[in-house]
Design a protein around this motif. Structure first.
Motif, short mmCIF file in Angstrom:
data_model
loop_
_atom_site.label_atom_id
_atom_site.label_comp_id
_atom_site.label_asym_id
_atom_site.label_seq_id
_atom_site.Cartn_x
_atom_site.Cartn_y
_atom_site.Cartn_z
N ALA A 54 0.82 -1.21 0.00
CA ALA A 54 0.00 0.00 0.00
C ALA A 54 0.85 1.26 0.00
CB ALA A 54 -0.93 0.01 1.21
N VAL A 55 0.19 2.37 -0.32
CA VAL A 55 0.79 3.70 -0.23
C VAL A 55 0.00 4.50 0.80
CG1 VAL A 55 1.19 5.89 -1.43
CG2 VAL A 55 1.63 3.72 -2.60
N TRP A 56 0.73 5.18 1.67
CA TRP A 56 0.12 5.94 2.76
C TRP A 56 0.61 7.38 2.73
CZ3 TRP A 56 -2.83 2.97 6.35
CH2 TRP A 56 -2.69 1.58 6.19
N LYS A 57 -0.21 8.27 3.24
CA LYS A 57 0.21 9.65 3.47
C LYS A 57 0.21 9.90 4.97
CE LYS A 57 -0.70 14.45 2.10
NZ LYS A 57 -1.57 15.36 1.30
N ILE A 58 1.29 10.48 5.46
CA ILE A 58 1.47 10.68 6.90
C ILE A 58 1.23 12.13 7.25
CG2 ILE A 58 3.05 10.43 8.84
CD1 ILE A 58 2.34 7.79 7.48
N ASP A 59 0.41 12.37 8.27
CA ASP A 59 0.20 13.70 8.80
C ASP A 59 1.39 14.05 9.68
OD1 ASP A 59 -0.59 15.86 10.58
OD2 ASP A 59 -2.66 15.51 9.98
N SER A 60 2.18 15.04 9.27
CA SER A 60 3.41 15.36 10.00
C SER A 60 3.15 15.90 11.40
CB SER A 60 4.23 16.37 9.21
OG SER A 60 3.50 17.58 9.03
N ALA A 61 1.95 16.42 11.64
CA ALA A 61 1.63 16.98 12.96
C ALA A 61 1.17 15.91 13.93
CB ALA A 61 0.56 18.06 12.82
N THR A 62 0.36 14.96 13.45
CA THR A 62 -0.23 13.95 14.34
C THR A 62 0.36 12.56 14.17
OG1 THR A 62 -1.99 13.35 12.80
CG2 THR A 62 -2.40 15.22 14.26
N GLY A 63 1.02 12.32 13.05
CA GLY A 63 1.53 10.99 12.78
C GLY A 63 0.48 10.05 12.21
N ALA A 64 -0.74 10.53 12.01
CA ALA A 64 -1.80 9.68 11.48
C ALA A 64 -1.48 9.24 10.06
CB ALA A 64 -3.14 10.41 11.52
N ALA A 65 -1.77 7.98 9.74
CA ALA A 65 -1.49 7.43 8.42
C ALA A 65 -2.80 7.20 7.68
CB ALA A 65 -0.73 6.11 8.54
N THR A 66 -2.92 7.76 6.48
CA THR A 66 -4.09 7.58 5.64
C THR A 66 -3.71 6.78 4.40
OG1 THR A 66 -5.01 9.71 6.34
CG2 THR A 66 -5.89 8.76 4.32
N GLN A 67 -4.40 5.68 4.17
CA GLN A 67 -4.08 4.86 3.01
C GLN A 67 -4.63 5.49 1.74
OE1 GLN A 67 -5.63 0.63 1.66
NE2 GLN A 67 -4.16 0.38 3.32
N LEU A 68 -3.76 5.66 0.73
CA LEU A 68 -4.14 6.26 -0.54
C LEU A 68 -4.46 5.21 -1.59
CD1 LEU A 68 -1.52 9.15 -0.83
CD2 LEU A 68 -3.79 9.20 0.24
N ALA A 69 -3.77 4.08 -1.55
CA ALA A 69 -3.97 3.02 -2.53
C ALA A 69 -3.40 1.72 -1.98
CB ALA A 69 -3.31 3.36 -3.86
N SER A 70 -3.93 0.60 -2.45
CA SER A 70 -3.43 -0.70 -2.01
C SER A 70 -3.50 -1.68 -3.17
CB SER A 70 -4.23 -1.21 -0.81
OG SER A 70 -5.59 -1.40 -1.19
N GLY A 71 -3.13 -2.92 -2.91
CA GLY A 71 -3.16 -3.95 -3.95
C GLY A 71 -1.84 -4.14 -4.67
N PHE A 72 -0.76 -3.54 -4.15
CA PHE A 72 0.55 -3.66 -4.80
C PHE A 72 1.20 -5.00 -4.42
CE2 PHE A 72 -0.21 0.90 -4.20
CZ PHE A 72 -0.14 1.33 -5.52
N SER A 73 1.96 -5.55 -5.36
CA SER A 73 2.62 -6.83 -5.15
C SER A 73 4.05 -6.60 -4.65
CB SER A 73 2.62 -7.65 -6.44
OG SER A 73 1.30 -7.98 -6.82
N GLN A 74 4.20 -6.59 -3.35
CA GLN A 74 5.48 -6.39 -2.69
C GLN A 74 6.11 -5.05 -3.08
OE1 GLN A 74 8.07 -9.82 -2.69
NE2 GLN A 74 6.37 -11.23 -2.47
N SER A 75 5.48 -3.98 -2.63
CA SER A 75 5.98 -2.62 -2.88
C SER A 75 7.20 -2.35 -2.01
CB SER A 75 4.87 -1.60 -2.62
OG SER A 75 4.09 -1.96 -1.49
N THR A 76 8.32 -2.08 -2.64
CA THR A 76 9.60 -1.97 -1.93
C THR A 76 10.20 -0.58 -1.92
OG1 THR A 76 10.64 -2.73 -3.98
CG2 THR A 76 10.25 -4.38 -2.26
#
Length: 363
Positions: free
Chosen positions: A264-286
């Motif tokens: 998956a790909v996530w966006k991190i809130d720099s103030a709170t550290g909260a992680a929001t998923q933007l997309a998923s379904g990737f085959s071993q994203s490195t």
């Protein structure tokens, strides 16, 4: 779950072959692919600064600079468990990890940290493993089969909380310091130039539906467990900075999520550290890189490099074994592939125009 250990072992076993740059046909769309070098083993990370292209090869423990003739000039050598590389002007930072047996995936990690090389040539070591021993960043995360009503809830080891583990895997320059994707701690760490460490974000557990295939991977769970949920460790593998200082992270979930295309790909809130998923379904994203409104993802077990724009994911370049990706200020996308039985790893540029690289090496 330290998914990169197997990759390191495979890369280290491959014989290195040197060749000159060659052209390859584009996978799809207009960008052209050019293979610049095929002398890599496990190129976990690329760092691009203008026309300077650096690569961190975990298979040889060498940070090298790509040359115009396709060779790779060593800049730093003998780095154990090398993974992760970033630059900021004359500064450089890279991760290193020492385990009891680097060829064994579950071998205990003894040391892991960020090496920060100053413009004056000194190296400052930020000890992420010691920090993890003190803080256990994902200690509040529950993994495994956490449903108390599950028929296997009472099985030994069905549920566990975050373990003390550290593996510095990816690095990015951020606000006069560094961010580290720690694949062992399941967290994004913030590190100052002086080596002070703090936890910016902890990635959440990744739900995996227990199908017959997943049940088999888990050792043959009884039929009553089918349809339930197993929570895998998230395992961050890439961190990149986008427009306005936005923080993006790629994850390659631990067992069994790594076999279920749960990257998956996530966006991190720099103030709170909260992680929001933007997309998923990737085959071993490195690995992950950002250019403008495009987010590029290297998929080790997928079609190659994918691109995320808005909410749409599409194939960008067909590169089997894509292990790392980076972008240049002019929009050129660089990628590196993992060595395998089919041949050694490569460094590839993907661009609509002519690409040049800097030969002069600053050590």
């Amino acid at each position: 779950m330290r998914s990169s250990r197997v990759i390191i072992a495979a890369g280290a076993a491959v014989a290195l072959v040197i060749s000159l740059p060659t052209s390859a046909s584009a996978a799809s769309g207009p960008p052209d692919q050019q293979v610049w070098s095929n002398q890599l083993a496990a190129p976990f990370s690329l760092a691009v600064d203008g026309q300077r292209v650096l690569v961190a090869d975990g298979g040889t423990g060498t940070i090298g600079q790509l040359q115009p003739d396709g060779s790779v000039a060593p800049v730093v050598q003998g780095v154990p468990g090398l993974a992760g590389l970033a630059t900021r002007g004359a500064w450089m930072a890279y991760g290193s990890t020492v385990s009891e047996d680097p060829t064994q995936e579950e071998s205990p990690i003894l040391e892991s940290g960020l090496n920060i090389r100053t413009p004056g040539g000194d190296t400052i070591y930020a000890d992420l493993h010691a920090y993890e021993e003190e803080h256990n960043s994902d200690g509040d995360n529950a993994y495994g089969i956490t449903d108390p009503e599950s028929c296997v809830a009472s099985f030994p080891g069905a549920t566990y909380t975050g373990l003390i583990d550290s593996h510095a895997y990816s690095v990015a320059s951020y606000q006069g310091g560094w961010l580290v994707a720690d694949a062992g701690a399941n967290a994004i760490m913030k590190v100052t130039d002086s080596g002070q460490i703090s936890t910016l974000a902890v990635l959440p557990p990744v739900p995996v539906t227990i199908t017959p295939q997943v049940a088999g991977l888990l050792g043959g769970l009884p039929g009553c467990a089918l349809g339930g949920t197993f929570y895998s460790e998230p395992v961050p593998t890439g961190v990149a900075i986008g427009q306005g200082g936005a923080i993006y992270v790629s994850t390659l979930p631990g067992f069994p999520g790594m076999f279920a295309s749960k990257g998956a790909v996530w966006k991190i809130d720099s103030a709170t550290g909260a992680a929001t998923q933007l997309a998923s379904g990737f085959s071993q994203s490195t690995s992950i890189a950002v250019s403008g409104d495009s987010i590029y993802i290297a998929e080790l077990a997928g079609a190659g490099v994918s691109v995320l724009k808005g909410e749409e994911v599409s194939s960008y370049a067909a590169l089997p074994g894509a292990l790392s990706v980076a972008t240049a200020p002019n929009g050129t996308v660089w990628a590196a592939t993992m060595a395998s039985e089919a041949g050694p790893g490569t460094i590839v540029s993907i661009s609509n125009g002519k690409v040049k690289v800097q030969g002069h090496v600053n050590r």
